[in-house]
Design an enzyme around this catalytic site. Sequence first.
Site, PDB file in Angstrom:
ATOM      1  N   TYR A  58      15.075  15.587  18.851  1.00 36.52           N
ATOM      2  CA  TYR A  58      13.815  15.087  19.418  1.00 36.52           C
ATOM      3  C   TYR A  58      12.769  16.172  19.359  1.00 36.52           C
ATOM      4  O   TYR A  58      13.016  17.297  19.796  1.00 36.52           O
ATOM      5  CB  TYR A  58      13.999  14.624  20.872  1.00 36.52           C
ATOM      6  N   ARG A  63      11.128   8.445   1.898  1.00 32.41           N
ATOM      7  CA  ARG A  63      10.324   7.334   2.430  1.00 32.41           C
ATOM      8  C   ARG A  63       9.576   7.821   3.663  1.00 32.41           C
ATOM      9  O   ARG A  63      10.190   8.341   4.595  1.00 32.41           O
ATOM     10  CB  ARG A  63      11.240   6.164   2.796  1.00 32.41           C
ATOM     11  N   GLU A 112       9.085  15.441  19.972  1.00 31.16           N
ATOM     12  CA  GLU A 112       7.762  14.876  20.311  1.00 31.16           C
ATOM     13  C   GLU A 112       6.764  16.005  20.483  1.00 31.16           C
ATOM     14  O   GLU A 112       7.071  17.023  21.113  1.00 31.16           O
ATOM     15  CB  GLU A 112       7.848  14.054  21.593  1.00 31.16           C
ATOM     16  N   ASP A 170      -7.026   5.281   1.320  1.00 28.92           N
ATOM     17  CA  ASP A 170      -5.591   5.007   1.419  1.00 28.92           C
ATOM     18  C   ASP A 170      -5.011   5.260   0.023  1.00 28.92           C
ATOM     19  O   ASP A 170      -5.092   4.412  -0.856  1.00 28.92           O
ATOM     20  CB  ASP A 170      -5.354   3.570   1.870  1.00 28.92           C
ATOM     21  N   LYS A 193       6.248   6.988  -3.205  1.00 29.12           N
ATOM     22  CA  LYS A 193       5.860   6.243  -4.412  1.00 29.12           C
ATOM     23  C   LYS A 193       5.807   7.234  -5.588  1.00 29.12           C
ATOM     24  O   LYS A 193       6.798   7.912  -5.807  1.00 29.12           O
ATOM     25  CB  LYS A 193       4.578   5.463  -4.134  1.00 29.12           C
ATOM     26  N   THR A 238       1.603   7.518   1.270  1.00 31.01           N
ATOM     27  CA  THR A 238       3.053   7.450   1.419  1.00 31.01           C
ATOM     28  C   THR A 238       3.643   8.616   0.623  1.00 31.01           C
ATOM     29  O   THR A 238       3.005   9.136  -0.292  1.00 31.01           O
ATOM     30  CB  THR A 238       3.650   6.146   0.855  1.00 31.01           C
TER      31      THR A 238
HETATM   32  C1  PLP Z   1       2.643   1.064   0.123  1.00 34.32           C
HETATM   33  C2  PLP Z   1       1.313   1.029   0.770  1.00 34.32           C
HETATM   34  C3  PLP Z   1       1.175   1.143   2.167  1.00 34.32           C
HETATM   35  C4  PLP Z   1       2.322   1.042   3.119  1.00 34.32           C
HETATM   36  O1  PLP Z   1       3.330   1.919   3.007  1.00 34.32           O
HETATM   37  P1  PLP Z   1       4.704   1.624   3.792  1.00 34.32           P
HETATM   38  O2  PLP Z   1       5.415   2.922   3.716  1.00 34.32           O
HETATM   39  O3  PLP Z   1       5.366   0.491   3.079  1.00 34.32           O
HETATM   40  O4  PLP Z   1       4.352   1.247   5.187  1.00 34.32           O
HETATM   41  C5  PLP Z   1      -0.101   1.234   2.684  1.00 34.32           C
HETATM   42  N1  PLP Z   1      -1.183   1.186   1.896  1.00 34.32           N
HETATM   43  C6  PLP Z   1      -1.085   1.028   0.561  1.00 34.32           C
HETATM   44  C7  PLP Z   1      -2.327   0.973  -0.254  1.00 34.32           C
HETATM   45  C8  PLP Z   1       0.169   0.930  -0.044  1.00 34.32           C
HETATM   46  O5  PLP Z   1       0.253   0.749  -1.356  1.00 34.32           O
END
Ligand code: PLP
Length: 433
Positions: free
Chosen positions: A65, A246, A67, A211, A240, A237
């Site tokens: 933990y 992850r 936090e 994003d 990817k 993320t």
């Molecule tokens: C994949 C993705 C997310 C979300 O990611 P997770 O790890 O699945 O929650 C958010 N925004 C965009 C543009 C994405 O392609």
Amino acid sequence: MTTAVTPQSYYGPHFGALLQQDPQIAELLVSELDRQRAGLQLIASENQTSPAVLAALGSTLSNKYAEGYPHARYYGGCSEVDKVEDLAIARAKELFGADHANVQPHSGASANQAVYGAFTAPGDTILAMSLDHGGHLTHGFKVSFSGKWFNAVHYGVTQDTEDIDYDQVEALAREHRPKMIVAGGSAVPRLIDFERFRAIADEVGAIFWVDAAHFIGLVAGKVIPSPVPYADVVSFTTHKVLRGPRGGAIVCKQEHAKKIDRAVFPMMQGGPLMHGVAGKAVNFAECMTPAYQAYARQVLDNAAALAAGLDRHGIRPITGGTDTHLSLHDLRGVGVTGVDAEARCDAAGIVLNKNAIPFDPEKPNVASGIRVGSPSVTTQGMGVEQMDAIADLMHRAITQTDGDPEHAVAREIRAEVTQLLQAYPAYPDPHAG
Ligand SMILES: *Cc1c(COP(=O)(O)O)cnc(C)c1O
């Protein structure tokens, strides 16, 4: 002397204990590895992380933990995880040239929640790309928290270029005066003009959020322009193209650092997943190597080759091609729906997803398109020659099979996929030796 590859090589020294205690789950870990090795993985948001990252994920850091933030925790015993998180933060800042990094978001969606938490209050207006033109659920789609709690106004792409309609972004920003403008999405094949977005955000006094979930790996590999100099905040993320564990992360300008940190914890999350944070640190270091930069370059070349290969078969890429790791294809030229193409490819050993295309006449669960990406096959070492072969296999699967794995052509294609994968395996064979 060669060491036999065993599932233990992937799942750590504790795999033997798992196998003994819970063979059902242990065998599923191995059969999932077999599944990943057996098909052509073309899902644009997936990749194959390194054994080093897998080792961090399978560690006892999961027990801790922590936090709070390094050197300011709510729990004792954080001396070692503090060092891990300090390294992850320092590496993220170096990799992206950022003032500040938060490496605790559990996922991309969690990172995005924190961005809303930092800059908006329920009822505020945000301006984002619509889901059916390539945006994301968390950008104000009605079934997501972001659509329920915020007044989301959406821009799209133009009918002729099929790329972002910047004039529409500007007009909507002037009309609605959003608190925050977001660029980025899940099916955007082209580079985004961050400078134009920045100018629009400045004109209306909005926060500019990128994003970068999909394309951040290409930024890390220095093969496409970075949003970091332009945006107030960049969420992404780590699993990817980036090829880490992850998870999610956020980088931002120094002036927003406190707001972002408080929004991640305690506003949105509890304890961080320290095994994931360690995996992120390992991944960020990997991304600073020449090998990763070469990988990112190959991802681009392969995506362009795959898009062009499908185009030659009458499976038209939206926008005419791609500048990134993914392309979106209109299947109407071959008279097959997205849902059928996904099933036919799946039965032929090719894993991809159906996808709505801009101005799609079909419902999203049918769709007129597919989305394909090159991150996984590039990790496996494939190049443009193999992309041409994959385009041919896909075209055959889409136009000559019916979704039945026993179809003669589907069997033929699967045999060719297997042959291709023998030369370019995803991880070594765990059953060999
Ligand atoms: C994949 C993705 C997310 C979300 O990611 P997770 O790890 O699945 O929650 C958010 N925004 C965009 C543009 C994405 O392609």
